[in-house]
Design a protein around this motif. Sequence first.
Motif, PDB file in Angstrom:
ATOM      1  N   SER A 155      57.544  24.973  -9.454  1.00 20.10           N
ATOM      2  CA  SER A 155      56.362  25.802  -9.531  1.00 20.10           C
ATOM      3  C   SER A 155      56.107  26.769  -8.386  1.00 20.10           C
ATOM      4  CB  SER A 155      55.032  25.087  -9.822  1.00 20.10           C
ATOM      5  OG  SER A 155      55.014  24.177  -8.641  1.00 20.10           O
ATOM      6  N   ALA A 156      56.499  26.373  -7.371  1.00 21.96           N
ATOM      7  CA  ALA A 156      56.457  27.122  -6.047  1.00 21.96           C
ATOM      8  C   ALA A 156      57.726  28.234  -6.071  1.00 21.96           C
ATOM      9  CB  ALA A 156      56.905  26.420  -4.653  1.00 21.96           C
ATOM     10  N   LYS A 157      58.760  28.025  -6.662  1.00 23.47           N
ATOM     11  CA  LYS A 157      59.861  28.970  -7.026  1.00 23.47           C
ATOM     12  C   LYS A 157      59.562  30.037  -7.847  1.00 23.47           C
ATOM     13  CE  LYS A 157      64.479  29.333  -8.785  1.00 23.47           C
ATOM     14  NZ  LYS A 157      65.456  28.980  -9.790  1.00 23.47           N
ATOM     15  N   ILE A 158      58.591  29.754  -8.923  1.00 20.94           N
ATOM     16  CA  ILE A 158      58.094  30.658  -9.820  1.00 20.94           C
ATOM     17  C   ILE A 158      57.267  31.472  -9.243  1.00 20.94           C
ATOM     18  CG2 ILE A 158      56.841  31.211 -11.881  1.00 20.94           C
ATOM     19  CD1 ILE A 158      58.292  28.591 -12.832  1.00 20.94           C
ATOM     20  N   TYR A 159      56.082  30.996  -8.307  1.00 23.06           N
ATOM     21  CA  TYR A 159      55.154  31.660  -7.684  1.00 23.06           C
ATOM     22  C   TYR A 159      55.942  32.823  -6.519  1.00 23.06           C
ATOM     23  CZ  TYR A 159      50.507  32.770  -6.385  1.00 23.06           C
ATOM     24  OH  TYR A 159      49.142  33.248  -6.159  1.00 23.06           O
ATOM     25  N   ALA A 160      56.925  32.403  -6.066  1.00 17.63           N
ATOM     26  CA  ALA A 160      57.920  33.391  -5.108  1.00 17.63           C
ATOM     27  C   ALA A 160      58.251  34.401  -5.800  1.00 17.63           C
ATOM     28  CB  ALA A 160      58.886  32.466  -4.421  1.00 17.63           C
ATOM     29  N   GLU A 161      58.678  33.979  -6.924  1.00 17.54           N
ATOM     30  CA  GLU A 161      59.351  35.163  -8.178  1.00 17.54           C
ATOM     31  C   GLU A 161      58.236  36.041  -8.386  1.00 17.54           C
ATOM     32  OE1 GLU A 161      62.720  32.448 -10.245  1.00 17.54           O
ATOM     33  OE2 GLU A 161      60.877  32.901 -11.319  1.00 17.54           O
ATOM     34  N   ILE A 162      56.942  35.601  -8.657  1.00 20.99           N
ATOM     35  CA  ILE A 162      55.932  36.369  -8.934  1.00 20.99           C
ATOM     36  C   ILE A 162      55.380  37.424  -7.873  1.00 20.99           C
ATOM     37  CG2 ILE A 162      53.406  36.462  -9.465  1.00 20.99           C
ATOM     38  CD1 ILE A 162      53.782  33.857 -10.838  1.00 20.99           C
ATOM     39  N   ILE A 163      55.433  36.697  -6.329  1.00 19.09           N
ATOM     40  CA  ILE A 163      55.283  37.726  -5.129  1.00 19.09           C
ATOM     41  C   ILE A 163      56.468  38.762  -5.194  1.00 19.09           C
ATOM     42  CG2 ILE A 163      55.069  37.611  -2.870  1.00 19.09           C
ATOM     43  CD1 ILE A 163      53.635  34.994  -3.275  1.00 19.09           C
ATOM     44  N   ASP A 164      57.818  38.130  -5.414  1.00 15.41           N
ATOM     45  CA  ASP A 164      58.713  39.351  -5.024  1.00 15.41           C
ATOM     46  C   ASP A 164      58.406  40.448  -6.345  1.00 15.41           C
ATOM     47  OD1 ASP A 164      61.539  39.607  -4.218  1.00 15.41           O
ATOM     48  OD2 ASP A 164      61.880  39.794  -6.584  1.00 15.41           O
ATOM     49  N   GLU A 165      58.176  40.081  -7.431  1.00 19.57           N
ATOM     50  CA  GLU A 165      58.060  41.076  -8.596  1.00 19.57           C
ATOM     51  C   GLU A 165      56.642  42.195  -8.179  1.00 19.57           C
ATOM     52  OE1 GLU A 165      57.820  39.666 -12.445  1.00 19.57           O
ATOM     53  OE2 GLU A 165      57.332  41.534 -13.139  1.00 19.57           O
ATOM     54  N   VAL A 166      55.834  41.439  -7.227  1.00 19.56           N
ATOM     55  CA  VAL A 166      54.560  42.360  -6.878  1.00 19.56           C
ATOM     56  C   VAL A 166      55.176  43.478  -6.133  1.00 19.56           C
ATOM     57  CG1 VAL A 166      52.369  42.386  -5.738  1.00 19.56           C
ATOM     58  CG2 VAL A 166      52.984  40.575  -7.121  1.00 19.56           C
ATOM     59  N   GLY A 167      56.008  43.044  -5.326  1.00 19.74           N
ATOM     60  CA  GLY A 167      56.701  44.246  -4.414  1.00 19.74           C
ATOM     61  C   GLY A 167      56.094  44.117  -2.958  1.00 19.74           C
ATOM     62  N   TYR A 168      55.633  42.967  -2.546  1.00 24.05           N
ATOM     63  CA  TYR A 168      55.077  42.880  -0.979  1.00 24.05           C
ATOM     64  C   TYR A 168      56.194  43.055  -0.018  1.00 24.05           C
ATOM     65  CZ  TYR A 168      50.542  40.826  -2.330  1.00 24.05           C
ATOM     66  OH  TYR A 168      49.241  40.511  -2.732  1.00 24.05           O
ATOM     67  N   PRO A 169      56.000  43.678   0.941  1.00 27.98           N
ATOM     68  CA  PRO A 169      56.922  43.955   2.048  1.00 27.98           C
ATOM     69  C   PRO A 169      57.750  42.666   2.300  1.00 27.98           C
ATOM     70  CG  PRO A 169      54.778  44.895   2.596  1.00 27.98           C
ATOM     71  CD  PRO A 169      54.613  44.116   1.528  1.00 27.98           C
ATOM     72  N   PRO A 170      59.110  42.933   2.760  1.00 30.11           N
ATOM     73  CA  PRO A 170      60.103  41.658   3.070  1.00 30.11           C
ATOM     74  C   PRO A 170      59.189  40.888   4.365  1.00 30.11           C
ATOM     75  CG  PRO A 170      61.315  43.708   2.710  1.00 30.11           C
ATOM     76  CD  PRO A 170      59.722  44.137   2.753  1.00 30.11           C
ATOM     77  N   GLY A 171      59.262  39.624   4.016  1.00 30.48           N
ATOM     78  CA  GLY A 171      58.856  38.819   5.298  1.00 30.48           C
ATOM     79  C   GLY A 171      57.395  38.535   5.058  1.00 30.48           C
ATOM     80  N   VAL A 172      56.566  39.003   4.342  1.00 28.12           N
ATOM     81  CA  VAL A 172      54.920  38.661   4.243  1.00 28.12           C
ATOM     82  C   VAL A 172      55.003  37.572   3.703  1.00 28.12           C
ATOM     83  CG1 VAL A 172      52.966  39.370   2.872  1.00 28.12           C
ATOM     84  CG2 VAL A 172      54.300  41.268   4.206  1.00 28.12           C
ATOM     85  N   PHE A 173      55.826  37.149   2.746  1.00 26.33           N
ATOM     86  CA  PHE A 173      55.867  35.595   2.164  1.00 26.33           C
ATOM     87  C   PHE A 173      56.922  35.203   2.160  1.00 26.33           C
ATOM     88  CE2 PHE A 173      56.865  32.969  -1.602  1.00 26.33           C
ATOM     89  CZ  PHE A 173      55.868  31.940  -1.311  1.00 26.33           C
ATOM     90  N   ASN A 174      57.051  34.047   2.828  1.00 29.58           N
ATOM     91  CA  ASN A 174      58.624  33.191   2.750  1.00 29.58           C
ATOM     92  C   ASN A 174      58.291  31.830   2.158  1.00 29.58           C
ATOM     93  OD1 ASN A 174      59.904  35.191   4.630  1.00 29.58           O
ATOM     94  ND2 ASN A 174      57.845  35.027   5.570  1.00 29.58           N
ATOM     95  N   LEU A 175      59.438  31.203   1.659  1.00 34.26           N
ATOM     96  CA  LEU A 175      59.319  29.965   0.844  1.00 34.26           C
ATOM     97  C   LEU A 175      60.358  29.068   1.496  1.00 34.26           C
ATOM     98  CD1 LEU A 175      58.238  28.021  -1.231  1.00 34.26           C
ATOM     99  CD2 LEU A 175      60.050  28.958  -2.880  1.00 34.26           C
ATOM    100  N   ILE A 176      60.311  27.868   1.854  1.00 34.02           N
ATOM    101  CA  ILE A 176      61.084  27.034   2.248  1.00 34.02           C
ATOM    102  C   ILE A 176      60.777  25.954   1.747  1.00 34.02           C
ATOM    103  CG2 ILE A 176      61.991  25.468   4.312  1.00 34.02           C
ATOM    104  CD1 ILE A 176      61.821  27.586   5.964  1.00 34.02           C
ATOM    105  N   GLN A 177      61.750  25.117   0.928  1.00 35.44           N
ATOM    106  CA  GLN A 177      61.612  23.854   0.574  1.00 35.44           C
ATOM    107  C   GLN A 177      61.980  22.746   1.675  1.00 35.44           C
ATOM    108  OE1 GLN A 177      60.337  23.676  -2.433  1.00 35.44           O
ATOM    109  NE2 GLN A 177      61.120  25.424  -3.653  1.00 35.44           N
ATOM    110  N   GLY A 178      61.402  21.663   1.417  1.00 29.70           N
ATOM    111  CA  GLY A 178      61.833  20.510   2.493  1.00 29.70           C
ATOM    112  C   GLY A 178      60.778  19.541   2.588  1.00 29.70           C
ATOM    113  N   ASP A 179      61.311  18.568   3.473  1.00 27.78           N
ATOM    114  CA  ASP A 179      60.006  17.434   3.837  1.00 27.78           C
ATOM    115  C   ASP A 179      59.140  17.804   4.794  1.00 27.78           C
ATOM    116  OD1 ASP A 179      61.556  16.751   5.965  1.00 27.78           O
ATOM    117  OD2 ASP A 179      62.688  15.218   4.993  1.00 27.78           O
ATOM    118  N   GLY A 180      58.057  16.888   4.791  1.00 28.00           N
ATOM    119  CA  GLY A 180      57.051  16.810   5.815  1.00 28.00           C
ATOM    120  C   GLY A 180      57.504  16.558   7.293  1.00 28.00           C
TER     121      GLY A 180
END
Length: 474
Positions: free
Chosen positions: A179-204
């Motif tokens: 679901s987080a990956k899809i949300y990142a795709e949505i933000i990418d499609e909106v066209g926010y400037p690079p670096g505004v939103f970044n997604l990292i998968q990982g553990d706590g």
Amino acid sequence: MIDARKFYLNGQWVEPVSRKEFPILSPVSEDQIGVTILGNEEDVDKAVAAATEAFKSFCLTPKDERLDLLERLLKITKNRFDDLAWAMTKEMGAPISMSRDSQADSGIGHLEGFIDSLREMVERETLSNGDILVREPIGVCGLITPWNWPINQIALKVIPVLATGCTCVLKPSEHTPLSAKIYAEIIDEVGYPPGVFNLIQGDGPTVGAALSAHKDIQMMSFTGSTRAGTDVSRRAADTVKRVTLELGGKSPNIVFSDCNLEKRVTESVKECFLNSGQSCDAPTRLLVERSCYIEVLEIVKRAALSQKVANPMEEGDHIGPLFDKIQFDRVQNMIKVGIDEGAELLVGGTGRPLGFEKGWFVKPTVFSNVTNDMRVAHEEIFGPVLVIIPFEDEDEAINIANDTPYGLAAYLQTDDMNRAERVSSKLRAGAVHINGGGFNYGSPFGGFKQSGNGREGGKMGLEDFQEVKTLHFG
Ligand code: NDP
């Protein structure tokens, strides 16, 4: 197979530095349905560097432009609505109808609430003493979200970042990366400037800890257990970050005999079991006035026995499995604890419901004659488990309700509105739901005591991501 092995950094889908793979398992079949990568500290550094660079210009974006971007985000989120719902059903087992009506819906509802609040927000005002007060974005934010309401939590953190002109690094639970990956795709499609939103998968312990301690992050926004939340706060302390926490709960639901018992108690049971009990504000402690105790037990029993458990891919108002074996084992253990400490098992018990041989399905379970010193009464179980505690009068109800380290929500069932006001004023909780009143998007959400600090959603949810600057003119 779901492939969530790339991270979204600086406006690009990139190969992580870490090569440590992590399987995504179906909570229904227990089979592997996908794979992600657990990032490392180098991945965190790259993401924070991108967010730091992007902040230099994004923080200056005028409000009108930020609102236009949010309107675009709304349009594209609506287009991807079914994808989000499907992803959460697959990865954490929310039944598809509920996944659409509540889980994915939160991505739209919170966004509309934030748009209204941003529109109304005065970001520059003259005080009566002549000074000028300016609200500015706080900076680079580290966002850590859990697996139980994946998009709800992402929306409550990512949208205020984008709305106020901050930048961020999001670390969702590694159990719900899709679901987080899809949300990142949505933000990418909106066209926010690079670096505004970044997604990292990982553990706590790796990515979460590195974000919390990172010197270039100015704020951590965390949702999860109180244990992990205090760890985030400790690590953030050395760099004096702002930390907002949305943590656990053990919410009381006080039933007075003057309410419509059949309706209010039946709905209370359903609400406790919603999302298989995996909600921080679930009404898990049913406090019942002694004069109607026996009648309430009968209603609860009927309601709990009629609670269907089924495959989350089927439409309907059933509950699905818990998200993972870890949670299944925790809940099974707590049911055993309740039996061992002498609570009366009214419905359910350990083991899977009839007809389920695999998957993390749990029997809807109710304990009666519980006392507030039992572990099942004061520890968060995070499964479809309700405990019933009798009380004699209003004062005792309030004492039992507040006798918890948590203070996220409380629920009240009474037809006497004077009593509703009086009792609400004495409850130490961030929200009081009266006669089934539900949460409305745009209102603040958050807790007293060890349920956290800060408020998410609407105007207050934006303010948490802002600094205040005062201009004094000579
Ligand atoms: P956690 O608090 O461990 O997980 C929530 C998020 O925090 C995940 O993204 C997790 O990553 C991350 N995290 C864990 N440890 C740290 C850390 N030291 N520093 C930074 N981030 C960290 O919850 P669990 O999944 O272990 O669930 C345990 C219990 O917590 C549940 O039974 C429930 O009672 C409560 N809970 C409450 C939630 C709420 O909405 N308030 C949500 C989820 C759980 P990772 O997955 O790698 O651990």
